[in-house]
Enzyme design. Structure first.
Site, PDB file in Angstrom:
ATOM      1  N   SER A  88      -4.668  -6.911  -3.390  1.00  0.00           N
ATOM      2  CA  SER A  88      -4.020  -5.635  -3.059  1.00  0.00           C
ATOM      3  C   SER A  88      -3.704  -5.646  -1.571  1.00  0.00           C
ATOM      4  CB  SER A  88      -4.944  -4.465  -3.397  1.00  0.00           C
ATOM      5  OG  SER A  88      -5.173  -4.403  -4.791  1.00  0.00           O
ATOM      6  N   LYS A 163       0.409  -0.446  -6.952  1.00  0.00           N
ATOM      7  CA  LYS A 163      -1.039  -0.468  -6.714  1.00  0.00           C
ATOM      8  C   LYS A 163      -1.433   0.529  -5.632  1.00  0.00           C
ATOM      9  CE  LYS A 163      -5.343  -1.486  -6.783  1.00  0.00           C
ATOM     10  NZ  LYS A 163      -5.959  -2.805  -6.592  1.00  0.00           N
ATOM     11  N   LYS A 231      -9.118   0.344   2.907  1.00  0.00           N
ATOM     12  CA  LYS A 231      -8.013  -0.552   3.270  1.00  0.00           C
ATOM     13  C   LYS A 231      -6.750  -0.199   2.491  1.00  0.00           C
ATOM     14  CE  LYS A 231      -7.539  -4.087   0.961  1.00  0.00           C
ATOM     15  NZ  LYS A 231      -6.815  -4.501  -0.267  1.00  0.00           N
TER      16      LYS A 231
END
Length: 282
Positions: A88, A163, A231
């Site tokens: 990701s 995502k 993140k």
């Protein structure tokens, strides 16, 4: 197929194990021994031995280093090789990485996943894919070994965009469940009974079911580490700035995750936001 797998962490290790169980020949890098397959000394060795290279790494710089650093994947790719990045990472960086790989005569897909360690282990991951349709079709036998809900979202970078959107929804829903259960508890109701009641109504969700139980029991073993979710929300906030878009609740939830990490909880499950809010009340 001859598959190279780079990144054998919490998610990557069970994913690689499922590929081995399906009969694929694996070359492995960046992880502890114990899986069947050839354990390589470098990413370039993985690429030299494989038709398809799968990456499952924590963040954008890790993927860039594995692909283009010294002894990286790019040095060992052959024309016709396929790189599938299931990490990701930044959608913008993904487009650049794909262009550089395709310039070498290889193909590229971004295919980040959702479903956590359980989904990786049980091969039930949701996989969001960006890339050309013919490359997606080529990769489907591998993706179907790893997940159940597999969707070609669009061109390169679209999988990473999906995502990030997923992580916005998950992060904000975890924060909402944490607030609701904390409110119920401090108002004098049994949060376990409140959760059970809400599971039968419009507020029901997978997050209320699974993470709500973790919050009530205060069992925060990962799962999905809050450090990694922070993140992902950082990617959302960064992309929003590039798009001149306001994502105020995403930014606020990222700040709560910063607080959780400052409290020493960075390697616990993202449901630990409940404890962060509890500490903030004191």
């Amino acid at each position: 197929m001859r598959i190279g797998f780079v990144g054998l962490g919490v998610m990557g290790r069970p994913m690689a194990a499922n590929l081995v169980a399906a009969g694929h020949e694996l070359s492995l890098y960046r992880g502890k021994p114990g899986l069947d397959g050839h354990h390589c000394e470098s990413a370039v060795e993985v690429a030299e031995r494989a038709e398809v290279v799968v990456l499952m790494l924590p963040d954008t710089p890790d993927v860039e280093g594995a692909l283009f650093g010294a002894d990286g994947v790019a040095e060992g790719l052959k024309p016709g090789s396929l790189v599938i990045d299931m990490s990701s990472i930044s959608p913008t960086a993904t487009k650049s990485f794909a262009q550089r790989i395709e310039a070498l005569g290889a193909d590229y897909l971004d295919a980040p996943v959702s479903g956590g360690e359980v989904g990786a282990r049980d091969a039930t991951l949701t996989i969001m894919v960006g890339g050309r349709p013919e490359v997606f079709e080529r990769a489907q036998p591998i993706l179907e070994t790893l997940g159940k809900n597999i969707t070609l979202i669009g061109g390169t970078g679209a999988g990473q965009t999906a995502k990030v959107a997923n992580q916005i929804i998950v992060g904000l829903t975890i924060e909402a469940v944490a607030e609701a259960l904390l409110f119920a508890e401090k108002a004098g109701a049994d949060p376990a009974v409140v959760r059970e009641a809400l599971m039968g109504g419009f507020a029901s969700s997978r997050i209320l079911e699974l993470h709500g139980e973790r919050m009530i029991n205060q069992t925060f073993e990962p799962g999905f580490r809050i450090r990694l979710h922070r993140k992902d929300l950082g990617l959302a906030v960064q992309a929003a700035a590039e798009l001149d878009l306001a994502l105020p609740n995403t930014a606020a939830t990222q700040q709560l995750m910063n607080a959780a990490i400052a409290d020493g909880d960075g390697d616990l499950d993202h449901s630990v936001l409940y404890r962060t809010l509890l500490r903030g009340r004191s």
